[in-house]
Scaffold this motif. Sequence first.
Motif, mmCIF file in Angstrom:
data_model
loop_
_atom_site.group_PDB
_atom_site.id
_atom_site.type_symbol
_atom_site.label_atom_id
_atom_site.label_comp_id
_atom_site.label_asym_id
_atom_site.label_seq_id
_atom_site.Cartn_x
_atom_site.Cartn_y
_atom_site.Cartn_z
ATOM 1 N N ARG A 209 0.790 -1.248 0.198
ATOM 2 C CA ARG A 209 0.043 0.090 0.143
ATOM 3 C C ARG A 209 0.747 1.327 0.015
ATOM 4 N N ARG A 210 2.057 1.223 0.709
ATOM 5 C CA ARG A 210 2.826 2.381 0.632
ATOM 6 C C ARG A 210 3.493 2.692 -0.711
ATOM 7 N N CYS A 211 3.672 1.434 -1.129
ATOM 8 C CA CYS A 211 4.208 1.514 -2.577
ATOM 9 C C CYS A 211 3.479 1.982 -3.724
ATOM 10 N N ASP A 212 2.054 1.756 -3.343
ATOM 11 C CA ASP A 212 1.124 2.324 -4.344
ATOM 12 C C ASP A 212 0.844 3.818 -4.121
ATOM 13 N N ARG A 213 0.879 3.976 -3.101
ATOM 14 C CA ARG A 213 0.829 5.612 -2.531
ATOM 15 C C ARG A 213 2.073 6.304 -3.079
ATOM 16 N N GLN A 214 3.064 5.781 -3.077
ATOM 17 C CA GLN A 214 4.308 6.421 -3.653
ATOM 18 C C GLN A 214 4.275 6.782 -5.060
ATOM 19 N N LEU A 215 3.857 5.780 -5.764
ATOM 20 C CA LEU A 215 3.633 5.529 -7.112
ATOM 21 C C LEU A 215 2.642 6.621 -7.732
ATOM 22 N N GLU A 216 1.440 6.692 -6.758
ATOM 23 C CA GLU A 216 0.366 7.664 -6.915
ATOM 24 C C GLU A 216 1.037 9.134 -6.818
ATOM 25 N N GLU A 217 1.613 9.227 -5.883
ATOM 26 C CA GLU A 217 1.951 10.640 -5.395
ATOM 27 C C GLU A 217 3.143 11.155 -6.731
ATOM 28 N N TYR A 218 3.947 9.912 -7.294
ATOM 29 C CA TYR A 218 4.828 10.413 -8.350
ATOM 30 C C TYR A 218 4.143 11.069 -9.611
ATOM 31 N N GLU A 219 2.960 10.073 -9.890
ATOM 32 C CA GLU A 219 2.072 10.555 -10.806
ATOM 33 C C GLU A 219 1.416 11.742 -10.900
ATOM 34 N N ALA A 220 0.908 12.170 -9.327
ATOM 35 C CA ALA A 220 0.106 13.161 -9.319
ATOM 36 C C ALA A 220 1.247 14.424 -9.693
ATOM 37 N N LYS A 221 2.271 14.391 -9.359
ATOM 38 C CA LYS A 221 3.306 15.224 -9.509
ATOM 39 C C LYS A 221 3.908 15.384 -11.118
ATOM 40 N N LEU A 222 4.305 14.357 -11.449
ATOM 41 C CA LEU A 222 4.972 14.306 -12.751
ATOM 42 C C LEU A 222 4.220 14.113 -14.031
ATOM 43 N N ARG A 223 2.915 13.383 -13.883
ATOM 44 C CA ARG A 223 1.892 13.154 -14.707
ATOM 45 C C ARG A 223 2.362 12.246 -16.180
ATOM 46 N N LEU A 224 3.355 11.653 -15.972
ATOM 47 C CA LEU A 224 3.827 10.800 -17.189
ATOM 48 C C LEU A 224 2.836 9.780 -17.644
ATOM 49 N N VAL A 225 2.494 9.142 -16.732
ATOM 50 C CA VAL A 225 1.489 8.138 -17.308
ATOM 51 C C VAL A 225 0.092 8.581 -18.316
ATOM 52 N N GLU A 226 -0.167 9.697 -17.320
ATOM 53 C CA GLU A 226 -1.329 10.531 -18.090
ATOM 54 C C GLU A 226 -0.747 11.041 -19.609
ATOM 55 N N ARG A 227 0.468 11.678 -19.724
ATOM 56 C CA ARG A 227 0.664 11.997 -20.955
ATOM 57 C C ARG A 227 0.920 11.122 -21.805
ATOM 58 N N PHE A 228 1.512 9.573 -21.422
ATOM 59 C CA PHE A 228 1.753 8.720 -22.183
ATOM 60 C C PHE A 228 0.599 8.202 -22.907
ATOM 61 N N LEU A 229 -0.722 8.242 -22.117
ATOM 62 C CA LEU A 229 -1.921 7.596 -22.684
ATOM 63 C C LEU A 229 -2.509 8.685 -23.501
ATOM 64 N N VAL A 230 -2.283 10.089 -23.384
ATOM 65 C CA VAL A 230 -2.984 11.050 -24.247
ATOM 66 C C VAL A 230 -2.105 10.754 -25.552
ATOM 67 N N ILE A 231 -0.637 10.597 -25.584
ATOM 68 C CA ILE A 231 -0.166 10.558 -26.839
ATOM 69 C C ILE A 231 -0.427 9.034 -27.557
ATOM 70 N N ARG A 232 -0.667 7.942 -26.726
ATOM 71 C CA ARG A 232 -1.019 6.614 -27.290
ATOM 72 C C ARG A 232 -2.579 6.934 -28.129
ATOM 73 N N ASP A 233 -3.330 7.688 -27.476
ATOM 74 C CA ASP A 233 -4.519 8.009 -28.004
ATOM 75 C C ASP A 233 -4.504 8.672 -29.440
ATOM 76 N N ARG A 234 -3.715 9.620 -29.272
ATOM 77 C CA ARG A 234 -3.567 10.398 -30.457
ATOM 78 C C ARG A 234 -2.770 9.762 -31.493
#
Length: 118
Positions: A55-80
């Motif tokens: 759970r701590r790992c999950d939280r850390q990974l989610e916090e990284y995503e909230a700050k960096l948004r790399l997964v979100e950007r990747f998904l947008v690029i993939r859709d495009r």
Amino acid sequence: MERIVRQTMLYDFYGELLTEHQRKAYEEVVMNDLSYAELARLEGISRQGAYDMIRRCDRQLEEYEAKLRLVERFLVIRDRLQEIEDTAKELQEITGDGKAKDLVEQIRRQSGDILEQL
């Protein structure tokens, strides 16, 4: 299933930011489908301790995503990119009329959008 896919994507992007110990434990549970009890036996900790670690790992990974948004950007690029592929397929089906020229312009515009996002 969607949760596992998200965990895997987050791990792919940010897993190197976890400690080696966290990475190994996270891989065992998320990637190799080990139970918390099995992880606890391997690590010599309680089942609750194994659960808390993941759970701590999950939280850390989610916090990284909230700050960096790399997964979100990747998904947008993939859709495009999928849109570009779909447009190219449509263009391929068209024989030399004016619509082909419009589709080529659409491909260029979409490609430019992707480059801006990178």
